[in-house]
Design an enzyme around this catalytic site. Sequence first.
Site, short mmCIF file in Angstrom:
data_model
loop_
_atom_site.label_atom_id
_atom_site.label_comp_id
_atom_site.label_asym_id
_atom_site.label_seq_id
_atom_site.Cartn_x
_atom_site.Cartn_y
_atom_site.Cartn_z
N ASP A 106 0.82 -1.22 0.00
CA ASP A 106 0.00 0.00 0.00
C ASP A 106 0.86 1.27 0.00
O ASP A 106 1.99 1.26 0.47
CB ASP A 106 -0.90 -0.02 1.25
CG ASP A 106 -2.03 0.99 1.15
OD1 ASP A 106 -2.38 1.40 0.03
OD2 ASP A 106 -2.55 1.37 2.23
N ASN A 108 -10.86 -2.70 -5.24
CA ASN A 108 -10.06 -1.74 -6.02
C ASN A 108 -10.67 -1.41 -7.39
O ASN A 108 -10.24 -0.45 -8.04
CB ASN A 108 -8.61 -2.21 -6.17
CG ASN A 108 -7.80 -2.10 -4.90
OD1 ASN A 108 -6.92 -2.91 -4.61
ND2 ASN A 108 -8.07 -1.07 -4.09
C1 IPE Z 1 -5.39 -2.66 0.09
O1 IPE Z 1 -5.08 -1.31 -0.10
C2 IPE Z 1 -5.32 -3.39 -1.21
C3 IPE Z 1 -4.01 -3.50 -1.83
C4 IPE Z 1 -2.89 -3.04 -1.36
C5 IPE Z 1 -3.98 -4.21 -3.07
P1 IPE Z 1 -6.21 -0.22 -0.30
O2 IPE Z 1 -5.51 1.05 -0.55
O3 IPE Z 1 -7.19 -0.66 -1.34
O4 IPE Z 1 -6.94 -0.23 1.11
P2 IPE Z 1 -7.84 0.89 1.80
O5 IPE Z 1 -8.85 1.34 0.77
O6 IPE Z 1 -6.93 2.00 2.18
O7 IPE Z 1 -8.44 0.22 2.97
C1 IPE Z 2 -1.65 0.21 -3.29
O1 IPE Z 2 -1.41 1.58 -3.31
C2 IPE Z 2 -1.92 -0.35 -4.67
C3 IPE Z 2 -3.29 -0.82 -4.87
C4 IPE Z 2 -4.23 -0.79 -3.98
C5 IPE Z 2 -3.61 -1.36 -6.17
P1 IPE Z 2 -2.59 2.63 -3.31
O2 IPE Z 2 -2.94 2.94 -4.72
O3 IPE Z 2 -3.72 2.18 -2.47
O4 IPE Z 2 -1.86 3.87 -2.66
P2 IPE Z 2 -2.51 4.94 -1.67
O5 IPE Z 2 -3.07 4.17 -0.52
O6 IPE Z 2 -3.57 5.66 -2.43
O7 IPE Z 2 -1.36 5.79 -1.28
MG MG Z 3 -4.13 2.43 -0.48
#
Ligand code: IPE
Ligand code: IPE
Ligand code: MG
Length: 240
Positions: free
Chosen positions: A17, A65
């Site tokens: 993340d 996602n």
């Molecule tokens: C969790 O991260 C999913 C992945 C890293 C693939 P998210 O960014 O989707 O989680 P939330 O929305 O902050 O809970």
């Molecule tokens: C994790 O990084 C990747 C996926 C969930 C696919 P994020 O895209 O959630 O990054 P933040 O949380 O917005 O920084």
């Molecule tokens: Mg995230």
Amino acid sequence: MSKEERNLPSHIAIIMDGNGRWAKQRGLKRTEGHKRGAEVFREICQYCTDIGIRYVTFYAFSTENWKRSKMEVSAIMNLLRKYLDEMFQRAEENEEAGYCIRFIGSREGMPKDIVKMMDTVESRTSDKSTTYINVAVNYGGRAEITQAVRDIAQGVKDGSISIEDIDEDMISRGLYTAGQPDPDLIIRPSGEYRLSNYLLWQSAYSEIYIDDVLWPDYTPADLDRAIEEYSKRNRRFGGV
Ligand code: IPE
Ligand code: IPE
Ligand code: MG
């Protein structure tokens, strides 16, 4: 020091993340964060193999996602294509030393070409290595448990399972991670204190480590720090 002396976890699960925030900090598009994040995925895979971690599960894309913009989702899918292609090449060139790669998550709703690539990579890397890499794509813990329950219900309906036989092991066997140990350590970079639908059943007794580092900045030294802390934890599993 031997593996046992260091008290290495057998199974580490990582929530990759913070890609978006990393990009934002640099005035870049979110997709640039995903690009860098995918490179880090590759580095950490290699490092886990080097230090002898047996199972590593990476959260790459959740069932939630899909809520993101079409552009972001399609950029992530394209990155997946690129890395699948690379994994395939690696498996071809390096039959012995490759990882055993498994994709956990629902194939339904995924682009057909990606599903095909996943199947090919899985079949080319089966049981050839000492490191098992699970990549969670279109993965949701609740969806996974729901599917296992459905399969069991079907078995009860057609008479192959009796209700008395349903136990925790049967549910575990119905999950994508069937046959693998539960994660000992779950690492979440980027400072969020939640599981976000990750390995809900399997995480019952996992140690959780939250790190402020954003995933695209994550290094082997960060992983070492998490493992070091893990090795000092006192896991009781409900005992004393
Ligand atoms: C969790 O991260 C999913 C992945 C890293 C693939 P998210 O960014 O989707 O989680 P939330 O929305 O902050 O809970
Ligand atoms: C994790 O990084 C990747 C996926 C969930 C696919 P994020 O895209 O959630 O990054 P933040 O949380 O917005 O920084
Ligand atoms: Mg995230």
